[in-house]
Design an enzyme around this catalytic site. Structure first.
Site, mmCIF file in Angstrom:
data_model
loop_
_atom_site.group_PDB
_atom_site.id
_atom_site.type_symbol
_atom_site.label_atom_id
_atom_site.label_comp_id
_atom_site.label_asym_id
_atom_site.label_seq_id
_atom_site.Cartn_x
_atom_site.Cartn_y
_atom_site.Cartn_z
ATOM 1 C CG HIS A 116 79.407 37.198 33.695
ATOM 2 N ND1 HIS A 116 79.176 36.996 32.359
ATOM 3 C CD2 HIS A 116 78.240 37.656 34.215
ATOM 4 C CE1 HIS A 116 77.920 37.307 32.075
ATOM 5 N NE2 HIS A 116 77.329 37.702 33.185
ATOM 6 C CE1 TYR B 9 83.226 33.783 25.401
ATOM 7 C CE2 TYR B 9 83.316 34.460 23.095
ATOM 8 C CZ TYR B 9 83.494 34.741 24.439
ATOM 9 O OH TYR B 9 83.937 35.989 24.818
ATOM 10 N N PRO C 280 86.427 40.045 17.922
ATOM 11 C CG PRO C 280 84.183 40.005 17.344
ATOM 12 C CD PRO C 280 85.557 40.116 16.765
ATOM 13 C CE LYS D 159 91.414 39.176 26.850
ATOM 14 N NZ LYS D 159 90.824 39.316 28.197
ATOM 15 C CE1 TYR E 90 85.524 35.569 29.344
ATOM 16 C CE2 TYR E 90 86.364 35.679 27.106
ATOM 17 C CZ TYR E 90 85.320 35.817 28.005
ATOM 18 O OH TYR E 90 84.071 36.198 27.558
HETATM 19 C C1 PHB Z 1 79.173 41.242 23.862
HETATM 20 O O1 PHB Z 1 78.576 41.186 24.950
HETATM 21 O O2 PHB Z 1 78.803 41.989 22.969
HETATM 22 C C2 PHB Z 1 80.374 40.371 23.665
HETATM 23 C C3 PHB Z 1 80.725 39.460 24.641
HETATM 24 C C4 PHB Z 1 81.843 38.656 24.454
HETATM 25 C C5 PHB Z 1 82.586 38.784 23.296
HETATM 26 C C6 PHB Z 1 82.237 39.711 22.339
HETATM 27 C C7 PHB Z 1 81.118 40.507 22.530
HETATM 28 O O3 PHB Z 1 83.664 38.004 23.102
#
Ligand code: PHB
Ligand code: APR
Length: 388
Positions: free
Chosen positions: A72, A200, A292, A296, A383
């Protein structure tokens, strides 16, 4: 039994440390309370930083990750139905890899089995002894018999609920914690991901996240209350709650299907200091937890292992304890920066405070993030992962 490093826990931290030490000829034994299948059955996140990718390659278990992982170059943030993209590669020159933690754990387990390095699954009543002496010991029960390992060092990689941190005298440890009044309800579904990059979502109905495991497997989350009962969330209700939070393009593209996994994760920030007590070293979730939102958790476990593996290698190869003595301070310096970023992005994207002033501040901060190159750069640097 005698070994150089006794590792407690066969999660990503323990397995990765074991592999790196084994490849440098440092004896180690891993003790895991659960069966291998149970460990593999746990569904966790899957966004990995370049540093973690490099360590998995160094451990000789990166082939499948490079074959199947998704690179990504950016990340999406959707605010009240409007998408914004943070061009990570453009801003930092770095990218991320989406590759499930379950797959990483499997690759590490396969690597360890191929190396025939000793691992004891279903090791019960694991206990550590004499960590302040020169000959620490670990005892455990397996196959109905008691066993004892005498070692030089113990690596506590047994997660938040493990015995390693709990075996430290109360006065010798300081803990810091922030518990968020919400959880993430996540599902896994064999449907094509609605976005090409993680997205997000901040929405008046609450947070949501669009992620994936492959071009045909999606991982989606919605914000939920901590007291939520998973049985009260049939798939229909999940999609009813998830879809309206997305932008129009995603709503049109979204393909829904039956969930193949569904679980709720609480959101917590936690740090234990220091991360070393005599001959006991903590790494990963045993020492710290992040919400989450910043992706991280796994990457912090990997960076702890980066510092700790080099410290053990320096001890055995160069007979220097400098890195061992600095392990806790060095690991914690990076841990706290990741804790800050994870706390910040969590408070930015979730409707936590009811105070209208706070909500306005959130929107102003997001506005700044999307308009200021400096703000976007700061986001991107954190990030993609700060240097070790
Ligand atoms: C996930 O793919 O499960 C995932 C991705 C980004 C996050 C948390 C979990 O911030
Ligand atoms: N004895 C032996 N093993 C134990 C004990 C014990 N008393 N207690 C826990 N364990 C094992 C657990 O069964 C688990 O397999 O330790 C392992 C710890 O693994 P994780 O919890 O995955 O922790 P870590 O390896 O530090 O990985 C951190 O996992 O939870 C995610 O988000 C987190 O991605 C991060 C990563």
């Amino acid at each position: 039994m005698r070994t150089q490093v006794a590792i407690i826990g066969a999660g990503p931290a323990g397995l990765l440390l074991g592999q790196l030490l084994h490849r440098r000829g440092i004896d180690n034994i891993i003790l895991e309370r659960q069966t291998a299948d149970y460990v593999l059955g746990r569904i966790r996140a899957g966004v990995i930083e370049q540093g973690t990718i490099d360590l998995l390659d160094e451990a000789g278990v990166g082939t499948r990750m490079h074959d199947e992982g998704l690179v990504h170059e950016g990340v999406l943030i959707c605010i009240d139905g409007v998408r914004h993209r943070i061009p990570l590669k453009e801003l930092t020159g770095k990218t991320l890899m989406v590759y499930g933690q379950t797959e990483i754990t499997k690759d590490l387990m396969d690597g360890r089995a191929a190396a025939a390095a000793p691992t004891v699954y279903s090791a019960h009543d694991v206990a550590v002894h004499d960590i302040s002496g020169n000959a620490p010991r670990v005892t455990y029960r397996a196959d109905g018999k008691s066993h004892e390992i005498v070692c030089d060092y113990i690596a506590g990689c047994d997660g938040f609920h493990g015995i390693s941190r709990k075996s430290v005298p109360a006065g010798a440890i300081t803990t810091y914690e922030r518990v968020y009044p919400l959880g993430w309800l996540g599902i896994l579904s064999d449907t094509p991901p609605v976005t090409d990059e993680s997205m997000y979502v901040r929405h008046p109905r609450g947070f949501a996240l669009c992620s994936m495991r492959s071009p045909t497997r999606s991982r989606y989350y919605v914000q939920c209350s901590l007291a939520e009962d998973i049985d009260a969330w049939p798939d229909e209700r999940f999609w009813e709650e998830f879809k309206p939070r997305l932008d129009e393009e995603s709503r049109e593209r979204l393909i829904i299907g039956p969930s193949i996994e569904k679980s709720i994760a609480p959101l917590r920030s936690f740090v234990a200091e220091p991360m070393r007590f005599g001959r006991l070293f903590l790494a990963g979730d045993a020492a710290h937890i992040v919400p989450p939102t910043g992706a991280k958790g796994l990457n912090l476990a990997a960076s702890d292992v980066w510092y700790l593996s080099r410290a053990f290698i320096e001890h055995y190869a160069e007979h220097s304890d400098a890195a061992l003595d600095h392990y806790s301070a060095r690991a914690l310096a990076r841990v706290w920066k990741a804790e800050r970023f994870s706390w910040w992005i969590t408070t930015l994207l979730h409707a936590i405070s009811e105070n209208p002033f706070d909500l306005k501040i959130q929107l102003a901060e997001l506005d700044h993030l999307f308009q200021s190159k400096a703000a976007a750069m700061a986001f991107a640097e954190n990030y993609v992962g700060l240097p070790y």
